[in-house]
Design a protein around this motif. Structure first.
Motif, PDB file in Angstrom:
ATOM      1  N   ILE A 183     -25.201  60.822   7.380  1.00 23.02           N
ATOM      2  CA  ILE A 183     -24.418  62.028   7.628  1.00 23.02           C
ATOM      3  C   ILE A 183     -25.045  63.070   6.724  1.00 23.02           C
ATOM      4  N   LEU A 184     -25.222  64.279   7.201  1.00 22.14           N
ATOM      5  CA  LEU A 184     -25.881  65.294   6.398  1.00 22.14           C
ATOM      6  C   LEU A 184     -25.195  65.423   5.041  1.00 22.14           C
ATOM      7  N   GLY A 185     -25.978  65.304   3.971  1.00 25.18           N
ATOM      8  CA  GLY A 185     -25.440  65.390   2.623  1.00 25.18           C
ATOM      9  C   GLY A 185     -24.925  64.079   2.054  1.00 25.18           C
ATOM     10  N   LYS A 186     -25.008  62.991   2.812  1.00 25.50           N
ATOM     11  CA  LYS A 186     -24.400  61.729   2.394  1.00 25.50           C
ATOM     12  C   LYS A 186     -25.124  61.072   1.224  1.00 25.50           C
ATOM     13  N   GLN A 187     -26.443  61.260   1.106  1.00 22.10           N
ATOM     14  CA  GLN A 187     -27.177  60.589   0.030  1.00 22.10           C
ATOM     15  C   GLN A 187     -26.665  61.018  -1.337  1.00 22.10           C
ATOM     16  N   GLN A 188     -26.306  62.278  -1.480  1.00 23.43           N
ATOM     17  CA  GLN A 188     -25.778  62.733  -2.770  1.00 23.43           C
ATOM     18  C   GLN A 188     -24.456  62.054  -3.078  1.00 23.43           C
ATOM     19  N   LEU A 189     -23.627  61.835  -2.054  1.00 29.02           N
ATOM     20  CA  LEU A 189     -22.386  61.093  -2.239  1.00 29.02           C
ATOM     21  C   LEU A 189     -22.682  59.647  -2.599  1.00 29.02           C
ATOM     22  N   ARG A 190     -23.627  59.029  -1.890  1.00 27.12           N
ATOM     23  CA  ARG A 190     -23.986  57.641  -2.196  1.00 27.12           C
ATOM     24  C   ARG A 190     -24.404  57.497  -3.651  1.00 27.12           C
ATOM     25  N   GLU A 191     -25.316  58.356  -4.081  1.00 19.08           N
ATOM     26  CA  GLU A 191     -25.844  58.222  -5.440  1.00 19.08           C
ATOM     27  C   GLU A 191     -24.768  58.477  -6.488  1.00 19.08           C
ATOM     28  N   ASP A 192     -23.884  59.407  -6.202  1.00 14.04           N
ATOM     29  CA  ASP A 192     -22.785  59.659  -7.137  1.00 14.04           C
ATOM     30  C   ASP A 192     -21.864  58.451  -7.226  1.00 14.04           C
ATOM     31  N   MET A 193     -21.478  57.915  -6.055  1.00 16.34           N
ATOM     32  CA  MET A 193     -20.557  56.790  -6.020  1.00 16.34           C
ATOM     33  C   MET A 193     -21.176  55.530  -6.627  1.00 16.34           C
ATOM     34  N   LEU A 194     -22.399  55.205  -6.251  1.00 17.74           N
ATOM     35  CA  LEU A 194     -23.043  54.011  -6.776  1.00 17.74           C
ATOM     36  C   LEU A 194     -23.302  54.121  -8.273  1.00 17.74           C
ATOM     37  N   GLU A 240     -13.561  66.819  28.278  1.00 19.71           N
ATOM     38  CA  GLU A 240     -13.672  65.425  27.832  1.00 19.71           C
ATOM     39  C   GLU A 240     -14.410  64.562  28.843  1.00 19.71           C
ATOM     40  N   PHE A 241     -14.150  64.776  30.142  1.00 23.75           N
ATOM     41  CA  PHE A 241     -14.793  63.928  31.151  1.00 23.75           C
ATOM     42  C   PHE A 241     -16.306  64.147  31.171  1.00 23.75           C
ATOM     43  N   LYS A 242     -16.756  65.338  30.839  1.00 29.16           N
ATOM     44  CA  LYS A 242     -18.192  65.591  30.787  1.00 29.16           C
ATOM     45  C   LYS A 242     -18.829  64.817  29.641  1.00 29.16           C
ATOM     46  N   ARG A 243     -18.187  64.880  28.484  1.00 30.50           N
ATOM     47  CA  ARG A 243     -18.754  64.191  27.321  1.00 30.50           C
ATOM     48  C   ARG A 243     -18.822  62.685  27.533  1.00 30.50           C
ATOM     49  N   ARG A 244     -17.856  62.143  28.274  1.00 33.09           N
ATOM     50  CA  ARG A 244     -17.867  60.698  28.529  1.00 33.09           C
ATOM     51  C   ARG A 244     -19.104  60.296  29.326  1.00 33.09           C
ATOM     52  N   GLN A 245     -19.656  61.225  30.100  1.00 29.43           N
ATOM     53  CA  GLN A 245     -20.816  60.926  30.935  1.00 29.43           C
ATOM     54  C   GLN A 245     -22.115  61.506  30.395  1.00 29.43           C
ATOM     55  N   ALA A 246     -22.068  62.026  29.176  1.00 32.54           N
ATOM     56  CA  ALA A 246     -23.255  62.661  28.597  1.00 32.54           C
ATOM     57  C   ALA A 246     -24.244  61.614  28.096  1.00 32.54           C
ATOM     58  N   ALA A 247     -25.497  62.020  27.986  1.00 38.84           N
ATOM     59  CA  ALA A 247     -26.519  61.151  27.405  1.00 38.84           C
ATOM     60  C   ALA A 247     -26.200  60.890  25.938  1.00 38.84           C
ATOM     61  N   PRO A 248     -26.590  59.733  25.402  1.00 32.33           N
ATOM     62  CA  PRO A 248     -26.401  59.497  23.968  1.00 32.33           C
ATOM     63  C   PRO A 248     -27.205  60.500  23.154  1.00 32.33           C
ATOM     64  N   GLY A 249     -26.691  60.833  21.990  1.00 31.21           N
ATOM     65  CA  GLY A 249     -27.369  61.807  21.141  1.00 31.21           C
ATOM     66  C   GLY A 249     -27.414  61.353  19.707  1.00 31.21           C
ATOM     67  N   ILE A 250     -27.957  62.192  18.851  1.00 35.91           N
ATOM     68  CA  ILE A 250     -28.199  61.846  17.448  1.00 35.91           C
ATOM     69  C   ILE A 250     -27.022  62.290  16.592  1.00 35.91           C
ATOM     70  N   LYS A 251     -26.414  61.351  15.893  1.00 38.06           N
ATOM     71  CA  LYS A 251     -25.271  61.666  15.030  1.00 38.06           C
ATOM     72  C   LYS A 251     -25.753  62.198  13.685  1.00 38.06           C
ATOM     73  N   LEU A 252     -25.236  63.388  13.314  1.00 38.77           N
ATOM     74  CA  LEU A 252     -25.592  64.008  12.042  1.00 38.77           C
ATOM     75  C   LEU A 252     -24.382  64.335  11.188  1.00 38.77           C
ATOM     76  N   THR A 253     -23.252  64.560  11.825  1.00 38.13           N
ATOM     77  CA  THR A 253     -22.062  65.047  11.131  1.00 38.13           C
ATOM     78  C   THR A 253     -21.022  63.934  11.022  1.00 38.13           C
ATOM     79  N   PRO A 254     -19.965  64.165  10.236  1.00 35.27           N
ATOM     80  CA  PRO A 254     -18.939  63.129  10.127  1.00 35.27           C
ATOM     81  C   PRO A 254     -18.245  62.806  11.447  1.00 35.27           C
TER      82      PRO A 254
END
Length: 552
Positions: A193-204, A521-535
């Motif tokens: 998730i964008l910005g997640k590495q900084q959270l990981r490093e802080d938490m770990l 909503e019905f359009k998104r159900r039939q959309a091509a898979p995409g790249i997840k970046l956000t929460p």
């Protein structure tokens, strides 16, 4: 002790290919003095294998492959191998998520994952049985006179002193702390998730400091379907300070020296939103196309910002020689859009095909003239243009074996400003989790940091689908900074209508946007898979009902 962290890019289901990659990386680590190596979570099967785990034929092949890995490394190094294990107890789910400790040619010990996430894209309770209770040394490994705590991904993400609310009643790290471990090891498959590495490093780092114990975290890299894994495996000393980090978005063998902390290397990284977005889109597109056994990409080029960004991502991911852009001008396409498209393709070294669609539009008009008699032109005719283009692109895709990459952004997908079976046609939605304002920001960043290939006119002109004379996106939608602000609150932060209005947006505009989101909503159900970046993307973690009456 030197520990090798094997940051690899597995292919889901490719047991033999993944095992060969693991063996090669472990031997490379051994050549640099590593006595023990660890992979990411489920590196042998690839993560996430999803419903492959429901097939006994697949599960039955895993342990023999793991034993073959152990035998191949009989002369060292020892290995903690992320895998799955059949649950033969007759109780609960049929498999465990586990780490196999391989040494001297055999699987010597098995560590099972305790905490099984079921939020967003994670659905591990569907497949896995959690580690049984009652064994006080369930996650303790004795190796080379050291006591090592072995945890798997979520097992290290449940510290009650770090999070406002702990998600699970069990805490494997609290149990491990009773044995005074010398090192905490964590095998992860943690999606970007964008910005997640900084959270990981802080938490770990907080976890390492809390237990006064060095911690080593292994993550996979690469793209699997909608998920991107950014790697960035890392290590912390007993004070919680970062002492090592592997590069992001690429395979790497990170050697962590536990006796001489100054010998470790922290790879430099760029945590800016645009840099992370660019690298995620490139690796996600490359891996999805190639892991789907394609080598070529196809993009419909309109002269707009979305198709321009998709095209340069495709060229970077697949090689410009493997990408074809298709121009499909209509009577409403401006000469500027045609010229900008050709200039972009020339700048980026991408070949083009031009297929004017007016003859096909005329044929549709003639064919539909009788049933449409007396009807005024409306979005029906606009959608026909989009569907003509979608058919042409899919024909080229079929004929030449090229993956069609759709060009719609998150803002459009959210409110349905796209045509199902038209511009939504294709195999992969590259920028479907980048809102319109983010697409503009990424285009500017690309020109400044990668190559100045996107013509300035594409970035500065008002967005338009060019499906009717003088059409502009803002004829139908609010300004994109307003639209994206509302969508960010509603989609990504789960804010209700009243909460969004209290944040400063006009009630009429909020009502308009939320209605569009619901109706699309019905359009998104039939959309091509995409790249997840956000929460919160419109992928596997988005599970809205279709036929419903909802008031949020």
């Amino acid at each position: 002790m030197k520990i090798g962290v094997l940051q690899l890019n597995p292919i889901v289901g490719d047991l033999s290919g993944n095992s060969a990659k693991i063996i090669e990386a472990a031997k490379h680590a051994a050549s640099q003095g590593a006595e023990l190596c660890l992979t990411s979570e489920m590196a042998l099967t690839g993560y996430p294998p999803r419903d492959l785990l429901l097939y006994d034929g697949f599960i039955s092949r895993v342990l023999p492959e793991a034993k073959a890995v152990a035998m191949a490394l009989k002369d060292g190094p020892a290995l903690l191998l992320g895998s799955v294990e059949r649950n033969d107890s007759g109780m609960g789910k049929p498999v465990y998520n586990c780490a196999l400790f391989c040494k001297e040619g055999k699987v010597r010990q098995i560590f099972r994952k305790t905490l099984l996430p079921t939020y967003d894209v994670f659905d591990e309770a569907r497949y896995f049985e959690p580690a049984p209770t009652g064994n006080p040394e369930a996650n303790i490994l004795r190796f080379n006179n050291k006591t090592l705590a072995v945890t798997i991904c979520e097992d290290a993400w449940n510290d009650k002193d770090y999070w406002d609310q702990r998600s699970y009643t069990r805490d494997p790290l609290e149990n491990a702390a009773n044995h005074s471990p010398d090192i905490i090891l964590n095998l992860s498959a943690s999606p970007l998730i964008l910005g997640k590495q900084q959270l990981r490093e802080d938490m770990l780092g907080v976890v390492a400091q809390k237990y006064s114990t060095p911690l080593i975290y292994a993550n996979q890299t690469g793209g699997n379907d909608d998920l991107i894994f950014d790697g960035r495996s890392c290590a912390f000393d007993a004070n919680g300070s970062l002492i090592a980090r592997a590069p992001g978005f690429k395979e790497n063998v990170l050697i962590v020296e536990t006796n001489d902390l100054t010998a470790n290397v922290v790879a430099k990284d760029d945590f800016s939103r645009e840099s992370e977005t660019w690298r995620a889109l490139v690796i996600g597109t490359r891996d999805y196309v190639q892991k789907s056994e394609f080598s070529k990409g196809l993009v419909g080029l309109s002269g707009g910002i979305d198709s321009a960004v998709t095209a340069v991502v495709a060229a970077e991911a697949l090689g410009k020689e493997n990408v074809t852009c298709v121009l499909m001008p209509s009577p409403y396409s401006s000469q500027g859009s045609i010229d900008d498209s050709l200039k972009l393709a020339q700048n980026a070294g991408i070949k083009t095909i031009t297929l004017p669609i007016q003859p096909i539009m005329d044929q549709f008009e003639a064919t539909l003239s009788q049933p449409f008699a007396g009807c005024k032109p409306d979005t029906t005719e606009e959608n026909i243009q989009s569907r003509i283009r979608g058919n042409l692109l899919m024909a080229l895709s079929n004929k030449f074996g090229a993956m069609l990459l759709t060009t719609g952004n998150k803002s459009e997908l959210a409110v349905g400003y796209c045509t199902i079976y038209g511009d939504m046609s294709g195999g992969y939605a590259v920028i479907s989790d980048v809102d319109k304002t983010g697409v503009f920001a990424l285009a500017k960043w690309y020109n400044q940091n990668v190559a100045p290939n996107i013509p300035e006119a594409i970035i500065t002109k008002p967005p338009s689908a060019e499906l009717r004379p003088d059409q502009k996106d803002q004829d139908s939608l609010p300004d994109y900074d307003i639209l994206d602000g509302i969508l960010g609150l509603h989609v990504e932060k789960h804010k209700s209508r009243d909460e969004i209005i209290r944040a400063g947006y006009e009630a009429e505009t909020v009502d308009q946007i939320l209605k569009l989101v619901r109706f699309a909503e019905f359009k998104r159900r039939q959309a091509a898979p995409g790249i997840k970046l956000t929460p919160r993307s419109f992928g596997t973690g988005w599970r809205m009902p279709l036929a419903c009456k909802r008031k949020l």
